[in-house]
Write an enzyme that holds these catalytic residues in place. Structure first.
Site, mmCIF file in Angstrom:
data_model
loop_
_atom_site.group_PDB
_atom_site.id
_atom_site.type_symbol
_atom_site.label_atom_id
_atom_site.label_comp_id
_atom_site.label_asym_id
_atom_site.label_seq_id
_atom_site.Cartn_x
_atom_site.Cartn_y
_atom_site.Cartn_z
ATOM 1 N N GLU A 72 0.802 -1.228 0.000
ATOM 2 C CA GLU A 72 0.000 0.000 0.000
ATOM 3 C C GLU A 72 0.831 1.273 0.000
ATOM 4 O O GLU A 72 0.619 2.152 -0.818
ATOM 5 C CB GLU A 72 -0.946 0.020 1.211
ATOM 6 C CG GLU A 72 -1.762 1.308 1.231
ATOM 7 C CD GLU A 72 -2.868 1.352 2.251
ATOM 8 O OE1 GLU A 72 -2.855 0.557 3.200
ATOM 9 O OE2 GLU A 72 -3.736 2.223 2.093
ATOM 10 N N ASP A 91 -0.611 -4.984 3.162
ATOM 11 C CA ASP A 91 -1.139 -3.755 3.775
ATOM 12 C C ASP A 91 -0.537 -3.711 5.177
ATOM 13 O O ASP A 91 -0.917 -4.503 6.044
ATOM 14 C CB ASP A 91 -2.676 -3.784 3.832
ATOM 15 C CG ASP A 91 -3.237 -2.427 4.244
ATOM 16 O OD1 ASP A 91 -2.473 -1.588 4.749
ATOM 17 O OD2 ASP A 91 -4.451 -2.213 4.065
ATOM 18 N N ILE A 93 -0.707 -1.619 7.700
ATOM 19 C CA ILE A 93 -1.740 -1.400 8.728
ATOM 20 C C ILE A 93 -3.058 -1.194 7.991
ATOM 21 O O ILE A 93 -3.246 -0.173 7.323
ATOM 22 C CB ILE A 93 -1.460 -0.148 9.608
ATOM 23 C CG1 ILE A 93 -0.117 -0.272 10.331
ATOM 24 C CG2 ILE A 93 -2.595 0.046 10.612
ATOM 25 C CD1 ILE A 93 0.194 0.887 11.296
ATOM 26 N N ASP A 94 -3.944 -2.174 8.078
ATOM 27 C CA ASP A 94 -5.287 -1.943 7.554
ATOM 28 C C ASP A 94 -6.114 -1.424 8.725
ATOM 29 O O ASP A 94 -5.985 -1.910 9.857
ATOM 30 C CB ASP A 94 -5.882 -3.229 6.977
ATOM 31 C CG ASP A 94 -7.184 -2.936 6.235
ATOM 32 O OD1 ASP A 94 -7.346 -1.805 5.719
ATOM 33 O OD2 ASP A 94 -8.049 -3.832 6.175
ATOM 34 N N THR A 96 -6.139 2.090 9.293
ATOM 35 C CA THR A 96 -5.222 3.112 9.837
ATOM 36 C C THR A 96 -5.970 4.137 10.692
ATOM 37 O O THR A 96 -5.465 4.572 11.727
ATOM 38 C CB THR A 96 -4.454 3.811 8.692
ATOM 39 O OG1 THR A 96 -3.709 2.811 7.987
ATOM 40 C CG2 THR A 96 -3.479 4.851 9.203
ATOM 41 N N ASP A 222 -6.262 -4.736 0.338
ATOM 42 C CA ASP A 222 -7.361 -4.789 1.305
ATOM 43 C C ASP A 222 -8.076 -6.134 1.273
ATOM 44 O O ASP A 222 -8.693 -6.523 2.261
ATOM 45 C CB ASP A 222 -8.403 -3.682 1.004
ATOM 46 C CG ASP A 222 -7.864 -2.295 1.314
ATOM 47 O OD1 ASP A 222 -7.593 -2.037 2.489
ATOM 48 O OD2 ASP A 222 -7.713 -1.480 0.378
HETATM 49 C C1 IPD Z 1 -8.879 1.410 4.945
HETATM 50 C C2 IPD Z 1 -9.771 0.352 5.515
HETATM 51 C C3 IPD Z 1 -11.221 0.816 5.666
HETATM 52 C C4 IPD Z 1 -11.767 1.501 4.462
HETATM 53 C C5 IPD Z 1 -10.790 2.589 4.028
HETATM 54 C C6 IPD Z 1 -9.439 1.985 3.713
HETATM 55 P P1 IPD Z 1 -6.239 1.503 5.267
HETATM 56 O O1 IPD Z 1 -7.599 0.861 4.642
HETATM 57 O O2 IPD Z 1 -9.724 -0.833 4.781
HETATM 58 O O3 IPD Z 1 -12.053 -0.271 5.930
HETATM 59 O O4 IPD Z 1 -13.008 2.056 4.758
HETATM 60 O O5 IPD Z 1 -11.254 3.266 2.905
HETATM 61 O O6 IPD Z 1 -8.596 3.014 3.234
HETATM 62 O O7 IPD Z 1 -6.029 2.777 4.505
HETATM 63 O O8 IPD Z 1 -6.504 1.733 6.693
HETATM 64 O O9 IPD Z 1 -5.214 0.489 4.969
#
Ligand code: IPD
Length: 284
Positions: A72, A91, A93-94, A96, A222
């Site tokens: 990412e 990813d 940190i999913d 974030t 994701d």
């Molecule tokens: C996020 C998460 C979240 C979604 C966001 C994403 P990140 O990924 O997956 O569920 O609603 O749009 O950006 O940016 O925290 O890796």
């Protein structure tokens, strides 16, 4: 070495690496973070996202110099390409935004795809000690115990997860509001966790029956790992337009306990979007 034993070696290596990288989340969750925005204030990155990604890529690169990476924070705004080569999809940190706020639903996500097929998926939330894993053809696990999707096959009995954050994006707002309204009307309940990979894993463990995720910034990292975990747990991840198995490189996804629930959600969203299109056309 056979392909299976090669994959076992990759798996053992990446499991150790995931645990090591996730310590950064545990050690920093209560600290003040330097927060930058990417596409908008719904798309955040911290120094810890970058640190974890660096740890994972550095270690994998020195172990497997000929492997490819899609990650990412290094992808920037470039659309990544998935080739036949062994490719680690990361990813760091999913969730974030959750991480920034100390909301303990956040995770490290790593998948390995070979010939464009995901063969290893790992989603690890070290704060709640939830380690979801799957290997192609070998089942899905939470902390080493087998998991499976729920038996709910009637959408009116389903607990559904959804990401309403995309209401902030002008072109998506009406669709997202109306989808939300339509799902709430029919389903047992709706929840929103703000972390795509973990929420898909909650479908895999049978705690959630369906989840819809789509929007700018929702990319292969994701959904790659968790798609394998759902599939190995007996569920499905489909494209929300065609209802066919999702193309992980173009994720507008519905993860569901089974195809009956997925079909019901595809239908609700299709009908809702058609109503929004009609409303928009009639006001022009
Ligand atoms: C996020 C998460 C979240 C979604 C966001 C994403 P990140 O990924 O997956 O569920 O609603 O749009 O950006 O940016 O925290 O890796």
């Amino acid at each position: 070495m056979t392909m299976d034993s090669t994959l076992d070696v990759y798996y053992e290596f990446v499991m150790g690496l995931t645990r090591e990288a996730a310590k950064v989340i545990t050690n920093s969750i209560k600290l003040r973070k330097t927060v930058d925005t990417k596409r908008g204030d719904w798309d955040l990155v911290t120094q810890y996202d970058r640190e974890i990604e660096e740890i994972i890529i550095d270690r994998l690169k020195s172990q497997y110099p000929d492997h490819m990476f899609i990650a990412e924070e290094s992808a920037g705004n470039n659309s990544p390409d998935l080739t036949d080569a062994p490719t680690w999809i990361i990813d760091p940190i999913d969730g974030t935004t959750n991480f920034v706020h100390g909301f303990p639903h956040t995770c490290v996500v790593i998948a390995l795809a070979i010939r464009k097929e995901v063969v290893i998926g790992i989603v690890y939330n070290p704060l709640l000690e939830q380690l979801f894993t799957a290997r192609k053809g070998r089942g899905a696990f939470l902390n080493g115990e087998p998991i499976s999707t729920s038996e709910v096959d009637d959408f009116s009995k389903a607990l559904v997860c959804f990401e309403p954050g995309f209401i902030k994006i002008e072109s998506m707002a009406e669709y997202v509001v109306e989808r939300l309204r339509a799902i709430i009307k029919v389903a047992h309940g709706i929840r929103t966790l703000g972390v795509a990979a973990l929420t898909l894993c909650y479908v895999a463990m049978g705690a959630v029956d369906a989840y819809h995720i789509e929007g700018p910034g929702i990319e292969v990292w994701d959904i790659a790992a968790a798609s394998l975990i759902i599939a190995e747990a007996g569920g499905v991840v489909v494209d929300r337009v065609s209802g066919e198995p999702v193309d992980i490189m173009k994720p507008r996804a519905i993860g569901a306990a089974n195809s009956k629930i997925a079909d019901a959600m595809v239908k609700i969203i299709r009908e809702t979007d058609e109503r929004v299109d009609q409303m928009k056309n009639s006001t022009h």
